[in-house]
Every structure is written in C-alpha cells, then in structure tokens.
Write a protein that holds these residues in place. Structure first.
Motif, short mmCIF file in Angstrom:
data_model
loop_
_atom_site.label_atom_id
_atom_site.label_comp_id
_atom_site.label_asym_id
_atom_site.label_seq_id
_atom_site.Cartn_x
_atom_site.Cartn_y
_atom_site.Cartn_z
N ALA A 47 83.16 -12.77 14.31
CA ALA A 47 83.24 -13.16 15.99
C ALA A 47 82.52 -12.09 16.98
CB ALA A 47 84.66 -13.61 16.54
N ASP A 48 81.49 -12.08 17.60
CA ASP A 48 81.09 -11.14 18.19
C ASP A 48 80.98 -11.57 19.78
OD1 ASP A 48 80.30 -9.12 17.05
OD2 ASP A 48 78.11 -9.56 16.86
N HIS A 49 81.90 -10.85 20.70
CA HIS A 49 81.66 -11.03 22.22
C HIS A 49 80.81 -10.37 22.80
CE1 HIS A 49 84.28 -10.41 26.43
NE2 HIS A 49 83.33 -11.22 26.40
N ILE A 50 79.90 -11.09 23.30
CA ILE A 50 78.49 -10.61 23.81
C ILE A 50 78.53 -10.29 25.37
CG2 ILE A 50 76.08 -11.18 24.31
CD1 ILE A 50 76.57 -13.40 21.79
N GLY A 51 78.57 -9.03 25.53
CA GLY A 51 78.14 -8.75 27.07
C GLY A 51 79.72 -8.63 27.80
N PRO A 52 79.67 -8.80 28.74
CA PRO A 52 78.67 -9.15 30.02
C PRO A 52 77.78 -8.12 29.99
CG PRO A 52 80.94 -8.88 31.09
CD PRO A 52 81.14 -8.74 29.78
N VAL A 53 76.49 -8.65 30.19
CA VAL A 53 75.45 -7.53 30.48
C VAL A 53 74.39 -7.97 31.31
CG1 VAL A 53 74.41 -7.99 28.44
CG2 VAL A 53 74.13 -5.69 29.33
N ASP A 54 73.72 -6.99 32.19
CA ASP A 54 72.74 -7.69 33.05
C ASP A 54 71.36 -7.32 32.14
OD1 ASP A 54 74.03 -8.67 35.55
OD2 ASP A 54 74.40 -6.32 35.82
N ASP A 79 77.72 -17.11 30.70
CA ASP A 79 76.49 -16.81 31.55
C ASP A 79 75.21 -16.57 30.73
OD1 ASP A 79 77.28 -16.72 34.42
OD2 ASP A 79 78.69 -14.90 33.54
N GLY A 80 74.24 -16.97 31.22
CA GLY A 80 72.90 -16.82 30.72
C GLY A 80 72.37 -18.12 29.96
N GLU A 81 71.27 -18.01 29.43
CA GLU A 81 70.64 -19.03 28.69
C GLU A 81 69.85 -18.40 27.61
OE1 GLU A 81 68.15 -21.52 31.29
OE2 GLU A 81 69.86 -22.00 32.55
N LEU A 82 69.57 -19.01 26.44
CA LEU A 82 69.13 -18.45 25.26
C LEU A 82 68.43 -20.03 24.72
CD1 LEU A 82 72.11 -17.07 22.97
CD2 LEU A 82 70.33 -15.87 24.26
N ARG A 83 67.28 -19.78 24.08
CA ARG A 83 66.44 -20.61 23.34
C ARG A 83 66.67 -20.35 21.80
NH1 ARG A 83 59.85 -21.30 24.13
NH2 ARG A 83 59.64 -23.16 22.83
N ARG A 118 65.43 -12.18 34.14
CA ARG A 118 66.60 -11.49 34.41
C ARG A 118 67.62 -12.08 34.48
NH1 ARG A 118 65.12 -5.73 36.36
NH2 ARG A 118 62.96 -5.73 35.86
N GLY A 119 68.88 -11.69 34.10
CA GLY A 119 70.20 -12.42 34.61
C GLY A 119 71.40 -11.75 33.69
N ARG A 120 72.54 -12.38 33.86
CA ARG A 120 73.70 -12.12 33.26
C ARG A 120 73.91 -12.64 32.11
NH1 ARG A 120 77.34 -8.62 34.85
NH2 ARG A 120 79.59 -8.75 34.63
N TYR A 121 74.04 -12.11 31.29
CA TYR A 121 74.42 -12.48 29.53
C TYR A 121 75.65 -12.49 29.06
CZ TYR A 121 73.08 -13.12 24.74
OH TYR A 121 72.88 -13.75 23.46
N HIS A 122 76.47 -13.19 28.81
CA HIS A 122 78.04 -13.32 28.62
C HIS A 122 78.09 -14.49 27.72
CE1 HIS A 122 82.46 -12.69 29.87
NE2 HIS A 122 82.04 -12.22 28.75
N GLY A 123 78.95 -14.10 26.63
CA GLY A 123 79.00 -15.33 25.55
C GLY A 123 79.75 -14.81 24.34
N ILE A 124 79.83 -15.73 23.36
CA ILE A 124 80.48 -15.32 22.25
C ILE A 124 79.78 -16.07 21.02
CG2 ILE A 124 82.16 -17.10 22.49
CD1 ILE A 124 84.36 -15.30 20.85
N GLN A 125 79.57 -15.38 19.96
CA GLN A 125 78.91 -15.98 18.76
C GLN A 125 79.87 -15.87 17.71
OE1 GLN A 125 75.38 -15.37 15.70
NE2 GLN A 125 74.69 -17.13 16.98
N LEU A 126 80.36 -16.98 16.96
CA LEU A 126 81.37 -16.90 15.75
C LEU A 126 80.64 -17.69 14.39
CD1 LEU A 126 83.26 -18.34 18.49
CD2 LEU A 126 84.70 -16.99 17.06
#
Ligand code: MN
Length: 300
Positions: A47-54, A79-83, A118-126
């Motif tokens: 489990a990686d809690h990503i960010g929050p980071v700009d 927050d944010g969008e990934l492709r 640019r933008g805010r990046y916040h999320g989690i990957q498990l």
C-alpha cells in the motif's frame, strides 16, 4: 451528530505502525505495507499512499512501462488524473472516485502516466496477492467508473472491493479481501467489519480516533480478527481506506514489482522482462521502459 462511544464499549485494541517514506518515480509516497512486522492484511500485500503533491513535471509524475506478476493493482485517486496503458491494449484515464483494477496473473506490463499538465496528485495504490488458483492465469484489466456507496453514521463509504451493508463492488475478487474508502465527517462512525477477517485503516487526510488512539496520514492502524465493528471518531473531516481479509496463508515472496512464492519464480520474471520476453507483451507509452534491477540473491 452521532453519539459518543459508550463507556462500556470494549476498548479498541489497535496496533499502529508508521509508514516509511519512499519515492516512486519522482513522487513521494508513504508505504504502509509491507512492513517488517506487518507484511500483509488479508491478501493486501502493498500500500503506497501517494502525495498529496503538486505536480510540476508531468513526466516525472508518471511511471514508464514495467511488469507485474502474481498480484492485482488497485488504484484510487483523491486528486489528479492518470492515464493507464497496458500490454493488453487498455488505454484508460482514471479520475477521482473511479477504480482501476489490473490483474497481473502470469505477466502484464503497464505504464501510469500523469494525465494533463500541472495539478494536485493524491491517491493510493494497493496490491493484492493473487491466490494459487489465478496467479499463473491470464492478465486482465477493469475500470469501474462508479462504485456503490453506503451511508454510515457520519461517513460515506465507497465499496472498492467486496461488500458492505449489502452493497457489493463489481470489481473482480479472487480472495475474500475487502476495501472501502471512508469519507468521514464530524462524529463517530461505527464501521461494520467481517468478524473473522483482520483489518487495517490507512488515513489519507485528517485525523481519526479509534478508542484512545489517534491516527494520521503516515499511520497504518491494524485490527486483529474477531471484531464485528470499529468506531471511528472524527472532529472535522477525514479520509481513510479500510482494508481487510482473512489472514494470508500463503508464504509470499515479494521483490520489485513481482509477487510470487519463491526466489526462482521472481528471478525468472526478472530475466524475462529484461529479455523483452513475450510473456509481458509490450506497452505504448510516452515514458521510457523501466528495466528490472539485478535480483539481490545468488542465481544459478
Ligand atoms: Mn505498476
């Protein structure tokens, strides 16, 4: 307002561990799992809690083509969008409130690109360790644009995986694991648990209280099996992931992006990826392919 926790309630016994700081690509993460003394929670093994980071550099915020075996990736954004692009040909933008679920099986490769400027990046990957029944099987990818939501006392739960109060996620599930996003408001919320399962809370935003324990981002709060519910107290607002499942019986061997049962399986995957073997297919991405480092054990 929800009632305060009654004084007769059994004190919640919770084991709190600190996540360790790491960086994935150029993005800071708080790694809640695995830890030395807490490798898994149910079949959840990472489990990686990503960010929050700009995000100021879209390339640095992405992860180029890389492989996986033996696991499912569960990607969830605040927050944010990934492709997401993978070797099955999937090409999917994921936004907050949506679930990407990728099943590696015997082998898959994917890239996770920052979508936009640019933008805010916040999320989690498990990651979920796949059971023997499916871990040598075909890779797969699912995107769920909407998921069932359940109103609890002072919270809205989104059911990513498994069921809660009769609401079931459509996401594929190869073991009995469960995962909920909890958007918590002021008050105490009693979250139903699966009594025979172990559970853990990973706080993403704000501060939550369980019994006398205060949990913040960077904490994993572990609850051992045998609890039917947990009262979660919040003064303001908070966001947390609740994960759980029957304790993992398999002896996992994990290294880099691979989950297996022994070093030989992992060495084979490392060799295959660096040899561009058919097993992992190929991914179209604007980002560079990431070679596997040498395995840290002696190979024959
Ligand atoms: Mn990945």
């Amino acid at each position: 307002m929800a009632d305060p926790i009654p004084p007769t309630a059994e004190p919640a016994s919770i084991e709190i561990t600190d996540s360790h700081s790491a960086a994935v690509g150029g993005t800071p993460v708080r790694r809640a799992l695995p830890q030395h003394d807490r490798r898994t929670v149910g079949a959840w093994c990472f489990a990686d809690h990503i960010g929050p980071v700009d995000v100021t550099d879209p390339v640095a915020a992405g992860i180029g083509p890389h492989p996986h075996i033996g696991l499912q990736t569960v990607t969830w954004l605040i927050d944010g969008e990934l492709r997401h692009r993978d070797s099955l040909g999937s090409d999917q933008v994921i936004r907050p409130g949506q679930l990407n679920l990728m099943t590696a099986g015997a082998g898959i490769a994917h890239a996770e690109e920052w979508h936009g400027e640019r933008g805010r990046y916040h999320g989690i990957q498990l990651w979920v360790a796949q059971p023997d029944a499916t871990r040598h099987g075909d890779p797969a990818f699912e995107h769920h644009a909407s998921l069932p939501m359940v109103d609890l006392d002072s919270a809205t739960a989104t059911v990513l995986v498994g069921s809660l109060e009769g609401a079931s996620s459509p996401a594929r599930r190869d073991t009995d694991h469960l995962g909920y996003d909890l958007a918590l408001r002021a008050g105490t919320t009693v979250v139903p648990l699966a009594g025979s399962a172990e559970h853990a809370l990973i706080v993403l935003e704000g501060t939550v209280q369980i019994g006398a324990n205060v949990l913040m981002p960077g904490h994993l709060g572990y609850l051992e099996p045998g609890r039917d519910e947990v009262p979660v107290g919040v003064d303001d607002t908070a966001r947390a992931m609740l994960i759980g499942g029957l304790p993992c019986e398999a002896r996992l061997s994990m290294w880099w992006n691979f989950v297996a049962r022994d070093h030989d399986e992992i060495t084979a995957a490392q060799v295959d990826w660096n040899a561009h073997a058919e097993r992992f297919g190929s991914v179209t991405s604007v980002l560079d392919r990431i070679d596997a480092p040498p395995v840290p054990w002696r190979t024959t």
